[in-house]
Scaffold this motif. Structure first.
Motif, mmCIF file in Angstrom:
data_model
loop_
_atom_site.group_PDB
_atom_site.id
_atom_site.type_symbol
_atom_site.label_atom_id
_atom_site.label_comp_id
_atom_site.label_asym_id
_atom_site.label_seq_id
_atom_site.Cartn_x
_atom_site.Cartn_y
_atom_site.Cartn_z
ATOM 1 N N ARG A 51 0.859 -1.170 0.000
ATOM 2 C CA ARG A 51 0.000 0.000 0.000
ATOM 3 C C ARG A 51 0.906 1.234 0.000
ATOM 4 O O ARG A 51 2.112 1.149 0.270
ATOM 5 C CB ARG A 51 -0.910 0.040 1.223
ATOM 6 N N TRP A 52 0.288 2.393 -0.271
ATOM 7 C CA TRP A 52 1.022 3.661 -0.200
ATOM 8 C C TRP A 52 0.107 4.654 0.506
ATOM 9 O O TRP A 52 -0.848 5.158 -0.075
ATOM 10 C CB TRP A 52 1.393 4.128 -1.597
ATOM 11 N N ARG A 53 0.435 4.933 1.766
ATOM 12 C CA ARG A 53 -0.437 5.780 2.581
ATOM 13 C C ARG A 53 0.261 7.092 2.898
ATOM 14 O O ARG A 53 1.412 7.107 3.349
ATOM 15 C CB ARG A 53 -0.803 5.054 3.875
ATOM 16 N N ASP A 116 3.821 6.037 4.396
ATOM 17 C CA ASP A 116 4.101 4.607 4.554
ATOM 18 C C ASP A 116 3.971 3.955 3.175
ATOM 19 O O ASP A 116 2.864 3.777 2.676
ATOM 20 C CB ASP A 116 3.112 3.989 5.545
ATOM 21 N N LEU A 117 5.111 3.629 2.564
ATOM 22 C CA LEU A 117 5.151 3.018 1.232
ATOM 23 C C LEU A 117 5.616 1.578 1.365
ATOM 24 O O LEU A 117 6.766 1.315 1.735
ATOM 25 C CB LEU A 117 6.086 3.800 0.310
ATOM 26 N N ARG A 155 13.043 7.061 4.178
ATOM 27 C CA ARG A 155 14.069 6.131 4.636
ATOM 28 C C ARG A 155 13.463 4.737 4.769
ATOM 29 O O ARG A 155 12.237 4.575 4.900
ATOM 30 C CB ARG A 155 14.631 6.578 5.978
ATOM 31 N N GLY A 156 14.315 3.717 4.697
ATOM 32 C CA GLY A 156 13.858 2.348 4.846
ATOM 33 C C GLY A 156 13.652 1.977 6.302
ATOM 34 O O GLY A 156 14.421 2.382 7.178
ATOM 35 N N GLU A 157 12.572 1.221 6.557
ATOM 36 C CA GLU A 157 12.264 0.803 7.914
ATOM 37 C C GLU A 157 11.398 -0.449 7.858
ATOM 38 O O GLU A 157 10.272 -0.415 7.338
ATOM 39 C CB GLU A 157 11.531 1.910 8.667
ATOM 40 N N ASN A 158 11.927 -1.602 8.351
ATOM 41 C CA ASN A 158 11.142 -2.835 8.447
ATOM 42 C C ASN A 158 10.510 -3.222 7.111
ATOM 43 O O ASN A 158 9.298 -3.434 7.016
ATOM 44 C CB ASN A 158 10.063 -2.705 9.527
ATOM 45 N N ALA A 163 8.355 8.113 5.832
ATOM 46 C CA ALA A 163 8.752 9.513 5.987
ATOM 47 C C ALA A 163 7.885 10.139 7.065
ATOM 48 O O ALA A 163 6.713 9.763 7.237
ATOM 49 C CB ALA A 163 8.595 10.272 4.679
ATOM 50 N N HIS A 164 8.471 11.086 7.788
ATOM 51 C CA HIS A 164 7.749 11.825 8.829
ATOM 52 C C HIS A 164 8.183 13.283 8.709
ATOM 53 O O HIS A 164 9.377 13.589 8.751
ATOM 54 C CB HIS A 164 8.083 11.272 10.218
#
Length: 607
Positions: A51-53, A116-117, A155-158, A163-164
């Motif tokens: 998903r891309w939120r 959240d991508l 940035r990559g995460e899990n 992004a924030h």
């Protein structure tokens, strides 16, 4: 899954499409074509399937959204802690590569935003490798790749990209996701804000050519844009819907892949577009048809891929939980091997109507029609799977036989009105033979109505089409009895079921459970118009308009008890039915809605 089908919006570039939820989550995207594997498949599973939120960290209240006037540019306004933001989603009309652009604007205050991508290729199954190249983040697995560009630091995460950031009033940030073949160089970047202006201008110019001027212009315009968005521009093919396996009943097994070109849906879509004044689309579709159907006329299929592909193998995707836990999730559609005799009639009627509305006759199209009529002359007596694509025993469906009658009837009129050549005497004999057989074997004199098939006594909503295609006049008592039987047996909370299904599934070889099929209710409106029941027609049409979601979109089916949309979304068949019925109700100059003959003078429009 807590979301409902009506929570989604459509964006597209007339080659592919994406569905965006009310909360800013893009949960379904297939690239580079409608029928490609999905890279976002949360619609049929969860976040782990892609998903891309983009959304505020803390949302207050229900977001408000709209399409910008006369476009498919989606604008969602979200109230949040600290202020208000506006999310703009669209797919630019394609250049060398397909792009998805997401722009977020600060409207009031300062809002904490999250991105959240989660990309999962292979219909939600394959986690890509991710690396940075030049100004892009590249996500790659197998034959396809995506690159992400923009002015938001990610940035990559899990196994995801996040992004924030804080967004202040007056600020604009953007991200663009572009698909490209993994063996090629990165596609050139685009200017997202210039692309927004160009995309809006393109849709407004296209919408501005609409000829409908009746009281339902907004609804008709939205439906025509949906039909245009479901057209595969390079070939002229038209998909039935951009989704697969959205259930016809929550938790049920009636979950099908609609990302292909049904001849029936495409011919009726073309008629709706022609009514709207969009002749180029009809001509492009005719060229697609000639390419797709090339070869032995006996091999005509009911559906093809967007480029005319014939093999559409069906398999299940067990790694996807299904929308509302509705399994199985199916990719591909085995119905492409079915015999459905009605497509001959719909195809012949669409090509006849195209000539009647000003599209010049084509030598190759007429040659194809004559060859298909030769096939139909041999096969019309065969049982088939029918308009509803039953997966049970073949039957002699009355609607299929009537549409075979339509095929010969429209071919005769093409010779009589446009000077084309053909064995008219043979076609007249076949037309009369079919008419006589249907009236003898498909009519129940005791119950005073036509039946679903020669083998059954019950009725089917497709019988409403008999007067609409001119098989019998509306004042024929057999038609009046049939309409009354449909109202008596198939109306469910004021809307029309396709047919009755018992606990054994004998009606179609499938488990019980589905909503009301929306085009059937539009057909009943058309019949009411013919019968002069104007109040009933207007009342039912307004009820159907009220079923649309907040953006004017319709799915395939509807549950009037829970008031939820069901089935694949948005559905071409529902939207083309809305357009045709609006014309009939408006008695538009292009619509002979108020003049219905006995099938041997001016035929009514396709329905």
């Amino acid at each position: 899954m807590s979301r409902q089908i009506e929570d989604y919006a459509l964006i597209g570039d007339t080659q592919a499409a994406a569905l965006v939820a009310l909360d800013g989550s893009m949960d379904w995207t297939c690239l580079p074509r409608f029928d490609s594997d999905a890279c976002f498949a949360a619609l049929l599973g969860g976040r782990e399937n892609g998903r891309w939120r983009i959304t505020p960290r803390v949302v207050r209240g229900r977001p408000r959204r709209r399409y910008r006037e006369d476009t498919l540019v989606l604008e969602t306004e979200i109230e949040a802690d600290g202020g208000v933001v506006r999310l703009i989603d669209f797919m630019p009309l394609r250049g060398a590569a397909p792009d998805i652009v997401r722009i977020v604007e600060g409207v009031e205050g300062t809002v904490a935003m999250d991105v959240d991508l989660v990309v999962r290729f292979g219909n939600g199954r394959i986690t890509p490798w991710v690396r940075r190249r030049d100004d892009a983040l590249v996500l790659i697995a197998g034959a396809g790749a995506l690159c992400l560009r923009g002015d938001i630091d990610v940035r990559g995460e899990n196994m995801a990209t996040e992004a924030h950031f804080d967004l202040r009033a007056g600020e604009r940030r953007s991200l663009t996701l572009t698909w490209f073949p993994s063996h090629e160089d990165l596609p050139a970047p685009i200017d997202p804000f210039a692309a927004l202006r160009e995309t809006e201008a393109w849709w407004r110019e296209w919408s501005g050519r609409c000829k409908y001027e009746g009281p339902w212009r907004e609804a008709v315009g939205t439906s025509l844009r949906v039909l245009k968005a479901l057209t595969f521009a390079p070939t002229g093919g038209i998909v039935a819907a951009p989704t697969t396996s959205l259930p016809e009943w929550p938790g049920g097994a009636r979950n099908w892949d609609y990302r292909y070109c049904w001849l029936r849906d495409a011919t009726l879509t073309i008629y709706a577009l022609m009514l709207g004044g969009y002749v180029e689309e009809a001509e492009s579709w005719r060229e697609w048809l000639l390419r797709a159907a090339a070869g032995d006329p006996d091999d005509l299929q009911i559906m093809y891929g967007v480029q005319g592909e014939r093999r559409l193998p069906e398999y299940e995707a067990p790694w996807l939980a299904g929308f509302a836990d509705s399994k199985p999730v199916r990719i591909g559609n085995a119905a492409h091997d079915q015999l459905q005799l009605d497509v001959f009639g719909e195809l012949e009627d669409a090509l006849f109507q195209a000539r009647r509305l000003g599209i010049a006759p084509d030598e190759w199209a007429w040659s194809l029609e004559k060859n298909l009529l030769a096939v139909l002359a041999r096969r019309w007596k065969d049982p088939d799977h029918g308009i509803w694509e039953v997966r049970g025993p073949l039957r002699h469906f009355v609607h299929s036989k009537v549409m075979a009658w339509v095929a010969f009837d429209r071919a005769i009129k093409s010779v009589e009105r446009f000077g084309l050549d053909g064995p008219v005497d043979e076609w007249r004999a076949r037309r009369d033979e079919i008419h006589a057989e249907v009236c003898a074997r498909g009519y129940d004199a005791r119950r005073k109505n036509f039946t679903r098939s020669y083998e059954e006594q019950g009725v089917d909503a497709s019988l409403l089409l008999l007067p609409l295609v001119g098989f019998l006049p509306i004042d024929d008592p057999r038609i009046a009895g049939t309409v009354a039987a449909v109202e008596r047996e198939l109306l469910h909370e004021g809307l029309v079921l396709r047919y009755l299904i018992d606990d054994t599934g004998d009606a179609d070889g499938l488990p019980r459970g589905e909503g009301v099929f929306l085009p059937c209710s539009f057909w009943l409106v058309d019949v009411y118009v013919q019968q002069g029941r104007d109040d009933d027609a207007a009342r039912l049409f307004e009820r159907l308009l009220g079923i649309r979601n907040d953006l004017g979109l319709l799915s395939e089916e509807y549950d009037p008890t829970s008031r939820r949309l069901l089935g694949n979304f948005p559905q071409a068949f529902s939207h083309l039915s809305l357009v045709n019925t609006a014309y009939n109700l408006s008695a538009h100059p292009n619509s002979p809605a108020r003049h219905r003959g006995d099938g041997h003078d001016e035929p009514p429009p396709s329905v």
